[in-house]
Scaffold this active site. Structure first.
Site, mmCIF file in Angstrom:
data_model
loop_
_atom_site.group_PDB
_atom_site.id
_atom_site.type_symbol
_atom_site.label_atom_id
_atom_site.label_comp_id
_atom_site.label_asym_id
_atom_site.label_seq_id
_atom_site.Cartn_x
_atom_site.Cartn_y
_atom_site.Cartn_z
ATOM 1 N N ASP A 1 -8.580 -3.194 32.221
ATOM 2 C CA ASP A 1 -7.554 -4.239 32.255
ATOM 3 C C ASP A 1 -6.151 -3.650 32.161
ATOM 4 O OD1 ASP A 1 -7.712 -6.947 32.670
ATOM 5 O OD2 ASP A 1 -8.531 -7.382 30.696
ATOM 6 N N GLU B 1 -11.578 -17.832 35.538
ATOM 7 C CA GLU B 1 -11.814 -18.206 34.147
ATOM 8 C C GLU B 1 -11.467 -19.668 33.886
ATOM 9 O OE1 GLU B 1 -10.767 -16.810 29.554
ATOM 10 O OE2 GLU B 1 -10.174 -15.540 31.241
#
Length: 261
Positions: free
Chosen positions: A81, A179
């Protein structure tokens, strides 16, 4: 596992299993599992460092976690990330951050959002680095959203996400995390796009799923959002083991003669 195998899995309709991981010991175990991909997520800020959001973690800490995971799971596809603000500065600074993560041995980087990142994503891909996007509920924008809320409920918001996924694909991204978006929306996106879709709180139509390792293992047990399925009560198992150890120490049952030199 490599990027071509992942693309082949999408083409053949084989679901992709992805789990977050932040440490070497857990990565060693994951390397022996049937999990396909590992995400070294900026969720490490909350899970490993006790922060209330993902915002405080920096690129050096992410690189440290990623290096440990890569060493422990050499057979898995590892995505690292890009933490908050590490890719919203100058091109030189952004690419230095990408370089730091990739030199840990990661196979790809993930960054949140598309708007304002178009040229950077294109540049990263053209530099030989696979890019995974992240749309819907993007935790780095938590202050803008006003909390952890489902995204894409209204038609206009759904179309925006569809357009953003297409833009990611056009820019060369190989995958996207969706998400907390409606399941019907992810079904449309997954069927209409060549990009690999990984869902978290996004229904069962995505090409794969990702969960935070600690969530699916059940520790801490107090965190239980709708999209998490707990496969183990690790918190209780840990407490039982710690209490058994403490009992043996206090009763002088540990160490015994066989455990002593």
């Amino acid at each position: 596992m490599n990027i071509n195998q992942l693309r082949q899995m999408k083409q053949q309709g084989e679901k992709i299993a992805m789990v977050t991981c932040y440490d070497h010991a857990s990565a060693v175990i994951l390397n022996q599992s049937h999990v396909d991909m590992i995400l070294v997520g900026d969720s490490a800020a909350m899970v490993m460092h006790g922060e209330t959001s993902t915002l405080p973690i920096d690129i050096a800490t992410m690189a440290m976690h990623t290096r440990a995971v890569v060493k422990g799971a050499p057979d898995k596809f590892v995505v690292a990330d890009m933490p908050f603000m590490s890719f919203r500065k100058s091109l030189e600074s952004n690419m230095t951050a990408v370089e730091q993560l990739m030199k840990t041995g990661a196979h790809a980087i993930k960054l949140e959002g598309v708007s304002g990142n178009e040229e950077l994503i294109k540049h990263i891909v053209q530099s030989g680095v696979p890019v995974m996007g992240h749309l819907g509920l993007t935790p780095q924008s938590i202050n803008q959203f006003g909390g952890f809320k489902v995204q894409g409920r209204e038609q206009a918001a759904q179309q925006k996400i569809i357009d953003q996924v297409q833009l990611l694909s056009d820019l060369g991204a190989f995958a996207v995390v969706l998400e907390c978006v409606p399941a019907a929306l992810t079904e449309v996106i997954t069927k209409s796009s060549d990009i690999i879709t990984i869902g978290i709180g996004a229904g069962n139509s995505t090409d794969g799923q990702v969960l935070v390792m600690h969530d699916l293992l059940g520790y801490p047990s107090s965190f239980s959002p709708k999209f998490v399925r707990k496969y183990l009560n690790t918190e209780q198992l840990f407490k039982d083991a710690f209490n058994a150890y403490a009992k043996d120490v206090k009763s002088q049952q540990f160490p015994n003669d066989e455990e002593s030199y």
